[in-house]
Design an enzyme around this catalytic site. Structure first.
Site, PDB file in Angstrom:
ATOM      1  N   ASN A 149     -15.584  -1.753  13.620  1.00 27.29           N
ATOM      2  CA  ASN A 149     -16.505  -2.674  14.288  1.00 27.29           C
ATOM      3  C   ASN A 149     -16.338  -2.490  15.789  1.00 27.29           C
ATOM      4  O   ASN A 149     -15.249  -2.690  16.321  1.00 27.29           O
ATOM      5  CB  ASN A 149     -16.217  -4.123  13.908  1.00 27.29           C
ATOM      6  CG  ASN A 149     -16.573  -4.410  12.455  1.00 27.29           C
ATOM      7  OD1 ASN A 149     -15.848  -5.088  11.759  1.00 27.29           O
ATOM      8  ND2 ASN A 149     -17.676  -3.869  11.982  1.00 27.29           N
ATOM      9  N   LYS A 154     -22.216   4.396   8.662  1.00 24.80           N
ATOM     10  CA  LYS A 154     -20.935   4.461   7.951  1.00 24.80           C
ATOM     11  C   LYS A 154     -20.550   5.871   7.528  1.00 24.80           C
ATOM     12  O   LYS A 154     -19.370   6.216   7.520  1.00 24.80           O
ATOM     13  CB  LYS A 154     -20.973   3.537   6.735  1.00 24.80           C
ATOM     14  CG  LYS A 154     -21.021   2.074   7.131  1.00 24.80           C
ATOM     15  CD  LYS A 154     -20.844   1.198   5.921  1.00 24.80           C
ATOM     16  CE  LYS A 154     -20.809  -0.254   6.354  1.00 24.80           C
ATOM     17  NZ  LYS A 154     -20.368  -1.130   5.277  1.00 24.80           N
ATOM     18  N   ARG A 164     -17.032  -4.071  18.507  1.00 30.81           N
ATOM     19  CA  ARG A 164     -17.357  -5.320  19.218  1.00 30.81           C
ATOM     20  C   ARG A 164     -16.180  -6.287  19.051  1.00 30.81           C
ATOM     21  O   ARG A 164     -15.250  -6.005  18.309  1.00 30.81           O
ATOM     22  CB  ARG A 164     -18.591  -5.954  18.582  1.00 30.81           C
ATOM     23  CG  ARG A 164     -18.388  -6.106  17.075  1.00 30.81           C
ATOM     24  CD  ARG A 164     -19.416  -6.967  16.416  1.00 30.81           C
ATOM     25  NE  ARG A 164     -19.445  -6.779  14.984  1.00 30.81           N
ATOM     26  CZ  ARG A 164     -18.636  -7.330  14.102  1.00 30.81           C
ATOM     27  NH1 ARG A 164     -17.685  -8.150  14.491  1.00 30.81           N
ATOM     28  NH2 ARG A 164     -18.746  -7.087  12.813  1.00 30.81           N
ATOM     29  N   GLU A 198     -11.061  -1.187  10.297  1.00 31.32           N
ATOM     30  CA  GLU A 198     -10.814  -1.867   9.015  1.00 31.32           C
ATOM     31  C   GLU A 198     -10.313  -0.887   7.959  1.00 31.32           C
ATOM     32  O   GLU A 198     -10.878   0.195   7.790  1.00 31.32           O
ATOM     33  CB  GLU A 198     -12.108  -2.527   8.514  1.00 31.32           C
ATOM     34  CG  GLU A 198     -12.646  -3.602   9.445  1.00 31.32           C
ATOM     35  CD  GLU A 198     -13.812  -4.387   8.855  1.00 31.32           C
ATOM     36  OE1 GLU A 198     -14.015  -5.534   9.282  1.00 31.32           O
ATOM     37  OE2 GLU A 198     -14.530  -3.859   7.977  1.00 31.32           O
ATOM     38  N   ARG A 221     -12.540 -20.364   8.482  1.00 32.03           N
ATOM     39  CA  ARG A 221     -13.933 -20.468   8.950  1.00 32.03           C
ATOM     40  C   ARG A 221     -14.563 -21.705   8.321  1.00 32.03           C
ATOM     41  O   ARG A 221     -14.643 -21.821   7.092  1.00 32.03           O
ATOM     42  CB  ARG A 221     -14.739 -19.240   8.535  1.00 32.03           C
ATOM     43  CG  ARG A 221     -14.238 -17.959   9.154  1.00 32.03           C
ATOM     44  CD  ARG A 221     -15.262 -16.864   8.946  1.00 32.03           C
ATOM     45  NE  ARG A 221     -14.706 -15.566   9.335  1.00 32.03           N
ATOM     46  CZ  ARG A 221     -15.432 -14.475   9.497  1.00 32.03           C
ATOM     47  NH1 ARG A 221     -16.740 -14.517   9.298  1.00 32.03           N
ATOM     48  NH2 ARG A 221     -14.869 -13.337   9.845  1.00 32.03           N
TER      49      ARG A 221
HETATM   50  P1  ADP Z   1     -19.499  -4.561   5.655  1.00 29.60           P
HETATM   51  O1  ADP Z   1     -19.819  -3.609   6.755  1.00 29.60           O
HETATM   52  O2  ADP Z   1     -20.721  -5.020   4.936  1.00 29.60           O
HETATM   53  O3  ADP Z   1     -18.588  -5.667   6.082  1.00 29.60           O
HETATM   54  P2  ADP Z   1     -17.260  -3.093   4.519  1.00 29.60           P
HETATM   55  O4  ADP Z   1     -17.353  -1.626   4.306  1.00 29.60           O
HETATM   56  O5  ADP Z   1     -16.472  -3.571   5.704  1.00 29.60           O
HETATM   57  O6  ADP Z   1     -18.725  -3.714   4.559  1.00 29.60           O
HETATM   58  O7  ADP Z   1     -16.669  -3.780   3.224  1.00 29.60           O
HETATM   59  C1  ADP Z   1     -16.588  -5.184   3.078  1.00 29.60           C
HETATM   60  C2  ADP Z   1     -15.671  -5.562   1.929  1.00 29.60           C
HETATM   61  O8  ADP Z   1     -16.111  -4.920   0.713  1.00 29.60           O
HETATM   62  C3  ADP Z   1     -14.239  -5.132   2.104  1.00 29.60           C
HETATM   63  O9  ADP Z   1     -13.483  -6.051   2.842  1.00 29.60           O
HETATM   64  C4  ADP Z   1     -13.765  -5.035   0.666  1.00 29.60           C
HETATM   65  O10 ADP Z   1     -13.476  -6.308   0.142  1.00 29.60           O
HETATM   66  C5  ADP Z   1     -14.987  -4.515  -0.077  1.00 29.60           C
HETATM   67  N1  ADP Z   1     -14.974  -3.032  -0.205  1.00 29.60           N
HETATM   68  C6  ADP Z   1     -15.615  -2.133   0.562  1.00 29.60           C
HETATM   69  N2  ADP Z   1     -15.378  -0.865   0.163  1.00 29.60           N
HETATM   70  C7  ADP Z   1     -14.572  -0.945  -0.916  1.00 29.60           C
HETATM   71  C8  ADP Z   1     -13.959   0.026  -1.819  1.00 29.60           C
HETATM   72  N3  ADP Z   1     -14.154   1.338  -1.680  1.00 29.60           N
HETATM   73  N4  ADP Z   1     -13.179  -0.454  -2.807  1.00 29.60           N
HETATM   74  C9  ADP Z   1     -12.966  -1.792  -2.963  1.00 29.60           C
HETATM   75  N5  ADP Z   1     -13.516  -2.740  -2.174  1.00 29.60           N
HETATM   76  C10 ADP Z   1     -14.310  -2.343  -1.166  1.00 29.60           C
END
Ligand code: ADP
Length: 450
Positions: free
Chosen positions: A290, A116, A292, A275, A336
């Protein structure tokens, strides 16, 4: 075009890929663990190879066993689906060594987006907005706190190797910071074998809006519009839809361009998802990519009338894309359906499905590998079906979803169907008035001693 594709996955996605391969005249090989012997992906594939016991590390995650299956069946490509090895660069590398095509991006592209922090740095270079934060791994509590003071609380501590909503902690004030950081590190170490964490500003009440992109082997990248995945529980998506009720043509243009820049920055090949978090002012920030096909891809398929798996296979075979962006013409939504008890803290509910009737009718699609008599094993993800509805408008789509949920009958185990039925009736949800923490105050109708 490929002659034979081995599907390195199970469940609904394995079946989904088999269906497209059949339509494209490509032979399929299913792999399965001993508990999945009766699974539909095994029944519908042209060939099937048992690769090991139930535990994923000795079956669906075992690269040597999967490569052995590739060798004995003479497959010329592998489709990894989502989860398991889909974002494992070593697996993609191994496919190159064996002279077969990994249907997805190159190992290098997976690596660039898999970590990340590296992904974030790459995006900053490409001019894509990111959430303010530590800009790299935090070394110790002292320097972490300095970052927190700069960006202000609340902050979110994230594991650089994290995924699937795991390895994240929100911290609201300085005094709880040290304990939370220690716990985050411990959790990350246990879950991902890597205790590296970084810090981001916690965006309050954001929406999760992601863009589906597709890139070919010749540098062209296009977007296929957005999906709103803000309905989450513990950072895990439960409902996805397209278009986002929050979207405007102007915001789509800006976010779509950012998503394309993200793809172009790494010469992205394949289908992928960028995302973003979007705050109430319409400011958006890159979160992750992502590399994939995603669980929620059917939502996009329904609104632009594409088969994304087919396009993914075509790109992998070296066929160029048109490079045109696509805007949704309809509204689609996915619920889902998990084998979990929504009245009991979503506790997993594996076991035998004694009765099964799936929703049908115009505008209704069900992607599932289960049937009456099927036993949901306790070893894997609890998702057993995806119910997707499409209609002319969001309102009609929700009405159709209510109707489809009412006729979805699954007996013998608990499922999330009652939760979705409740959500569809919620006024704020119906008005498109929600954010990623919407479900924190949602009345699930918890039944004590249930
Ligand atoms: P993963 O790879 O575990 O799916 P993500 O980085 O995509 O993690 O984050 C998953 C979820 O966590 C997001 O959809 C959001 O709801 C929350 N999230 C992640 N980063 C933040 C942030 N900086 N502020 C608020 N919510 C966050």
């Amino acid at each position: 075009m490929f002659k034979k594709i081995l599907i390195a996955n199970r469940g609904e996605i394995a079946l989904r890929i088999i269906r497209t391969c059949k339509e494209m005249g490509i032979k399929t090989v299913a792999i399965y663990s001993t508990v999945d012997k009766e699974s539909l992906h095994v029944r519908f594939a042209d060939e099937a190879v048992c690769i090991g016991p139930a535990v994923s590390s000795e079956s669906y995650l075992s690269i040597p066993r999967i490569m052995a299956a590739v060798e004995i069946t003479n497959a010329d490509a592998v489709h990894p689906g989502y989860g398991f090895l889909a974002e494992n660069s070593d697996f993609a590398e191994m496919c190159i060594e064996y002279g077969i095509k990994f249907i997805g991006p190159t190992p290098e592209q997976i690596r660039l987006m898999g970590d990340k922090i590296t992904a974030k740095e790459t995006m900053i270079k490409a001019g894509v907005p990111t959430v303010p934060g530590s800009g790299g791994l935090v070394k110790d509590v002292k320097s972490a706190l300095k970052t927190c003071q700069e960006i202000g609380f609340p902050v979110i501590i994230k594991a650089t190797a994290g995924g699937g909503g795991k390895g994240m902690r929100v911290v609201w004030s300085e005094k709880e910071f040290e304990t939370q950081m220690e716990m985050a590190r411990k959790e990350a170490k246990a879950a991902f074998g890597n205790d590296g964490v970084y810090i981001e500003k916690y965006v309050e009440e954001p929406r999760h809006i992601e863009f589906q992109i597709i890139g070919d082997q010749y540098g062209k990248v296009a977007h296929l519009s957005e999906r709103d995945c803000s309905i989450q529980r513990r950072h895990q998506k439960l409902v996805e839809e397209s278009p986002s009720p929050f979207m405007t043509p102007e915001l789509r243009e800006r976010m779509g361009n950012a998503a394309i820049s993200a793809g172009k920055a790494i010469n992205y090949e394949g289908v992928g998802t960028v995302e973003f978090l979007v705050d109430k002012y319409g400011d958006f920030y890159f979160m992750e990519m992502n590399t994939r096909i995603q669980v929620e891809h059917p939502v996009t398929e329904e609104v632009i009338d594409w088969d994304l798996i087919k396009e993914q296979i075509k790109v992998a075979a070296g066929i160029p894309i048109s490079g045109k962006n696509y805007i949704p013409q309809l509204h689609a939504m996915e619920c889902r359906i998990n084998a979990e008890d929504p009245f009991n803290d979503f506790r997993p509910s594996p076991g035998k499905i004694t009765g099964f009737h799936s929703s049908k009718g115009h505008g209704v699609r069900v992607d599932t590998h289960v049937y009456a008599g099927y036993t949901v094993p306790p070893y894997y993800d609890s998702m057993i079906a995806k119910l997707i509805c499409k209609a002319q408008t969001r309102e009609e789509c929700i009405t159709k979803m209510e109707r489809a949920l009412d006729e979805f009958i699954i007996e013998g185990i608990k499922t999330t169907v009652p939760f979705h039925q409740k959500l569809m009736k919620n006024e704020d949800f119906r008005n498109g008035n929600f954010h990623t923490r919407f479900l924190e105050n949602f009345d699930f109708g918890q039944k004590k001693n249930h």
